[in-house]
Design a protein around this motif. Structure first.
Motif, PDB file in Angstrom:
ATOM      1  N   GLN A  14       7.576  -1.747 -13.976  1.00  0.00           N
ATOM      2  CA  GLN A  14       6.308  -2.311 -14.504  1.00  0.00           C
ATOM      3  C   GLN A  14       5.997  -3.462 -13.883  1.00  0.00           C
ATOM      4  N   GLY A  15       6.991  -4.470 -13.454  1.00  0.00           N
ATOM      5  CA  GLY A  15       6.604  -5.526 -12.736  1.00  0.00           C
ATOM      6  C   GLY A  15       6.338  -5.498 -11.159  1.00  0.00           C
ATOM      7  N   SER A  16       6.606  -4.239 -10.638  1.00  0.00           N
ATOM      8  CA  SER A  16       6.623  -3.964  -9.330  1.00  0.00           C
ATOM      9  C   SER A  16       5.230  -4.436  -8.869  1.00  0.00           C
ATOM     10  N   ARG A  17       5.192  -4.839  -7.391  1.00  0.00           N
ATOM     11  CA  ARG A  17       3.980  -5.146  -6.685  1.00  0.00           C
ATOM     12  C   ARG A  17       4.083  -4.684  -5.420  1.00  0.00           C
ATOM     13  N   VAL A  18       2.832  -4.224  -4.952  1.00  0.00           N
ATOM     14  CA  VAL A  18       2.842  -3.960  -3.510  1.00  0.00           C
ATOM     15  C   VAL A  18       2.518  -5.114  -2.492  1.00  0.00           C
ATOM     16  N   THR A  19       3.462  -5.207  -1.405  1.00  0.00           N
ATOM     17  CA  THR A  19       3.566  -6.384  -0.618  1.00  0.00           C
ATOM     18  C   THR A  19       2.906  -5.641   0.606  1.00  0.00           C
ATOM     19  N   ASP A  20       2.771  -4.663   1.038  1.00  0.00           N
ATOM     20  CA  ASP A  20       2.366  -4.112   2.213  1.00  0.00           C
ATOM     21  C   ASP A  20       1.799  -2.851   2.186  1.00  0.00           C
ATOM     22  N   PHE A  21       1.207  -2.127   3.063  1.00  0.00           N
ATOM     23  CA  PHE A  21       0.733  -1.071   3.254  1.00  0.00           C
ATOM     24  C   PHE A  21       0.652  -0.558   5.076  1.00  0.00           C
ATOM     25  N   GLU A  22       0.840   0.686   5.239  1.00  0.00           N
ATOM     26  CA  GLU A  22       0.445   1.263   6.372  1.00  0.00           C
ATOM     27  C   GLU A  22      -0.414   2.640   6.408  1.00  0.00           C
ATOM     28  N   ILE A  23      -0.980   3.014   7.428  1.00  0.00           N
ATOM     29  CA  ILE A  23      -1.397   4.275   7.618  1.00  0.00           C
ATOM     30  C   ILE A  23      -1.240   4.898   8.814  1.00  0.00           C
ATOM     31  N   GLU A  24      -0.487   5.949   8.531  1.00  0.00           N
ATOM     32  CA  GLU A  24      -0.105   6.778   9.841  1.00  0.00           C
ATOM     33  C   GLU A  24      -1.118   7.918  10.230  1.00  0.00           C
ATOM     34  N   ALA A  25      -1.851   7.986  10.953  1.00  0.00           N
ATOM     35  CA  ALA A  25      -2.928   8.780  11.361  1.00  0.00           C
ATOM     36  C   ALA A  25      -2.238  10.040  12.216  1.00  0.00           C
TER      37      ALA A  25
ATOM     38  N   LEU B 146      -1.169   7.124   3.880  1.00  0.00           N
ATOM     39  CA  LEU B 146      -0.993   5.984   3.281  1.00  0.00           C
ATOM     40  C   LEU B 146       0.174   5.425   2.611  1.00  0.00           C
ATOM     41  N   LEU B 147       0.883   4.557   3.203  1.00  0.00           N
ATOM     42  CA  LEU B 147       2.313   4.661   2.782  1.00  0.00           C
ATOM     43  C   LEU B 147       2.288   2.823   2.150  1.00  0.00           C
ATOM     44  N   ILE B 148       2.407   2.626   0.823  1.00  0.00           N
ATOM     45  CA  ILE B 148       2.724   1.317   0.190  1.00  0.00           C
ATOM     46  C   ILE B 148       3.886   0.876   0.384  1.00  0.00           C
ATOM     47  N   THR B 149       4.277  -0.378   0.402  1.00  0.00           N
ATOM     48  CA  THR B 149       5.802  -0.893   0.082  1.00  0.00           C
ATOM     49  C   THR B 149       5.912  -1.630  -1.148  1.00  0.00           C
ATOM     50  N   ILE B 150       6.767  -1.540  -1.830  1.00  0.00           N
ATOM     51  CA  ILE B 150       7.241  -2.034  -3.046  1.00  0.00           C
ATOM     52  C   ILE B 150       8.720  -2.439  -3.006  1.00  0.00           C
TER      53      ILE B 150
ATOM     54  N   GLY C 119      10.375  -3.464  -0.896  1.00  0.00           N
ATOM     55  CA  GLY C 119      11.119  -3.083   0.368  1.00  0.00           C
ATOM     56  C   GLY C 119      11.169  -1.584   0.405  1.00  0.00           C
ATOM     57  N   LYS C 120      10.756  -0.679  -0.570  1.00  0.00           N
ATOM     58  CA  LYS C 120      10.685   0.680  -0.395  1.00  0.00           C
ATOM     59  C   LYS C 120       9.060   1.061  -0.371  1.00  0.00           C
ATOM     60  N   LYS C 121       8.991   2.383   0.572  1.00  0.00           N
ATOM     61  CA  LYS C 121       8.049   2.652   0.696  1.00  0.00           C
ATOM     62  C   LYS C 121       7.389   4.176  -0.261  1.00  0.00           C
ATOM     63  N   ARG C 122       6.268   4.132  -0.350  1.00  0.00           N
ATOM     64  CA  ARG C 122       6.063   5.283  -1.363  1.00  0.00           C
ATOM     65  C   ARG C 122       4.510   5.748  -0.660  1.00  0.00           C
ATOM     66  N   GLN C 123       4.243   7.054  -0.616  1.00  0.00           N
ATOM     67  CA  GLN C 123       3.350   7.688  -0.099  1.00  0.00           C
ATOM     68  C   GLN C 123       2.263   7.919  -1.119  1.00  0.00           C
ATOM     69  N   ILE C 124       1.031   7.475  -0.905  1.00  0.00           N
ATOM     70  CA  ILE C 124      -0.147   7.635  -1.877  1.00  0.00           C
ATOM     71  C   ILE C 124      -0.792   8.759  -1.685  1.00  0.00           C
ATOM     72  N   THR C 125      -1.427   8.899  -0.287  1.00  0.00           N
ATOM     73  CA  THR C 125      -2.352  10.141  -0.086  1.00  0.00           C
ATOM     74  C   THR C 125      -2.131  10.263   1.341  1.00  0.00           C
ATOM     75  N   ARG C 126      -2.540  11.549   2.069  1.00  0.00           N
ATOM     76  CA  ARG C 126      -2.271  11.906   3.264  1.00  0.00           C
ATOM     77  C   ARG C 126      -3.790  11.543   4.059  1.00  0.00           C
ATOM     78  N   VAL C 127      -4.823  11.128   3.377  1.00  0.00           N
ATOM     79  CA  VAL C 127      -6.362  11.181   4.003  1.00  0.00           C
ATOM     80  C   VAL C 127      -6.866   9.774   3.792  1.00  0.00           C
ATOM     81  N   ALA C 128      -6.060   8.710   3.926  1.00  0.00           N
ATOM     82  CA  ALA C 128      -6.802   7.246   3.771  1.00  0.00           C
ATOM     83  C   ALA C 128      -7.253   6.948   5.100  1.00  0.00           C
ATOM     84  N   GLN C 129      -8.392   6.182   4.890  1.00  0.00           N
ATOM     85  CA  GLN C 129      -9.046   5.636   6.175  1.00  0.00           C
ATOM     86  C   GLN C 129      -8.731   4.250   6.279  1.00  0.00           C
ATOM     87  N   ASP C 130      -8.726   3.492   4.943  1.00  0.00           N
ATOM     88  CA  ASP C 130      -8.486   2.110   5.210  1.00  0.00           C
ATOM     89  C   ASP C 130      -7.911   1.647   3.488  1.00  0.00           C
TER      90      ASP C 130
END
Length: 370
Positions: free
Chosen positions: A25-36, A46-50, A52-63
């Motif tokens: 519950q207390g987790s925070r996103v510290t970074d993200f990257e978009i792999e086109a 769209l991969l977010i970093t929480i 130190g671990k990455k989680r994919q949110i969507t496959r079609v993010a522009q920004d």
């Protein structure tokens, strides 16, 4: 006692699972990257970093933008249902704790920046800058993170955020080329919605209160298909005939061409179309080689009975200089325009008033019967 031991065991297991995944519950996103992928127009993963671990949110993010102290991520996706040639975009918001995504905004332009504003009453507002690929204009929106878009402004840019107030600049259509040349067309995007400086003076500036804006109704922007259906309900396209004085076709004396006209829905489309024919060419059409085919004749009226359209006109009092084929072309233009309507099977044209001085033809155009 056994029940308490069992509950403790379950809680311990859940705590271990949370610790293991690193997404509590207390987790925070510290970074993200978009792999086109190979089609960057469609966006990318769209991969977010929480923790130190990455989680994919969507496959079609522009920004994407990290918001609310890392508890949420807002991202843009292409929305080809909206905007000129499908250049519209939507905004989505992803909650890290619940892993749920909600819709925030759908516009006919693409998102160029986003700024988070925390108000004095604790409310939050998202300030969104947008652009288009045609004119190169800027657009501005305000989003309530809880409900959705609550403000939409054309040709506006965000200058500053001062507490609960925002300062906006509005520009004219002809200003955007100079603004974008100054900023460099290839570098229009920014993580912030605050506009880059420009030497171009705005048409006007305004200061708005975000607290008041957040009380607005939620805005739903129609898709291109919905706008098309709405247009079809309100407007109709009809055709008139204009003269092309400088164009020749084989051995014809003159060249008439069909030209579209747009009118609000009316109970008398034939009358409205004939009025447009007698009004002649627009300023733009005159500048681009078109001309009127009626030579100053005035529309008086039309009646339609049993498929026969009787069209009445009057001639100007003063004699006008015109080519010898003018009466013939006039009659042809009127008849062709009227017969574009399926309800018109035949056309009768008659003159109201005196003998007229403009059309000296044999046989004379008949006089209208009272």
């Amino acid at each position: 006692m056994k029940r308490n031991i069992g509950l403790v065991a379950v809680l311990a297991a859940l705590s271990g699972l949370v610790a293991m995944t690193g997404f509590g519950q207390g987790s925070r996103v510290t970074d993200f990257e978009i792999e086109a992928d190979d089609s960057p127009y469609n966006g990318g993963k769209l991969l977010i970093t929480i923790n130190g671990k990455k989680r994919q949110i969507t496959r079609v993010a522009q920004d994407a933008w990290i918001m609310n102290g890392g508890k949420e991520v807002v991202y843009s996706v292409n929305d080809q249902l909206r905007g000129f040639e499908g250049e519209g975009q939507s905004l989505k918001i992803y909650n890290v704790a619940t892993r749920k995504t909600r819709h925030l905004l759908a516009e006919g332009s693409f998102v160029t920046g986003l700024t988070e504003a925390k108000l004095s009453n604790g409310a939050m507002a998202f300030l969104v800058s947008m652009g288009d690929g045609g004119l190169g204009g800027s657009y501005f929106a305000v989003v309530d993170p809880r409900r959705g878009q609550v403000l939409s402004l054309n040709f506006a840019e965000l200058l500053a955020v001062n507490g609960d107030q925002i300062n906006l600049a509005f520009y004219l259509n002809e200003d955007w080329a100079a603004i974008n040349d100054e900023r460099d067309w290839e570098n229009i995007k920014s993580q912030s919605a605050i506009a880059k400086p420009t030497k171009v003076k705005p048409e006007k500036t305004e200061t708005l209160n975000l607290k008041k804006i957040l009380k607005n109704k939620v805005i739903y922007n129609k898709t291109n298909e919905e706008l098309g259906r709405e247009y079809d309900r309100k407007y109709s396209n009809y055709t008139i005939y204009l003269w092309r004085p400088n164009d020749k076709v084989s051995d014809k004396e003159y060249f008439l061409m069909a030209v579209g006209r747009e009118f609000s829905k009316t109970i008398s489309p034939l009358r409205v179309t004939l009025e447009a024919l007698f009004a002649g060419a627009t300023k733009y059409e005159l500048e681009t080689g078109w001309d009127s085919a009626v030579f100053g004749m005035k529309f008086v009226g039309v009646s339609l009975k049993e498929g026969v359209a009787t069209i009445k006109f009057s001639q100007p009092k003063a004699k006008k200089s015109m080519p010898s084929f003018a009466p013939k072309m006039f009659l042809e233009a009127v008849e062709k325009t009227a017969k574009r309507f399926t309800s018109v099977k035949d056309v009768k044209i008659c003159e109201v008033g005196g003998t007229g001085y403009a059309f000296e033809v044999t046989p004379q155009i008949p006089k209208c019967q009272e």
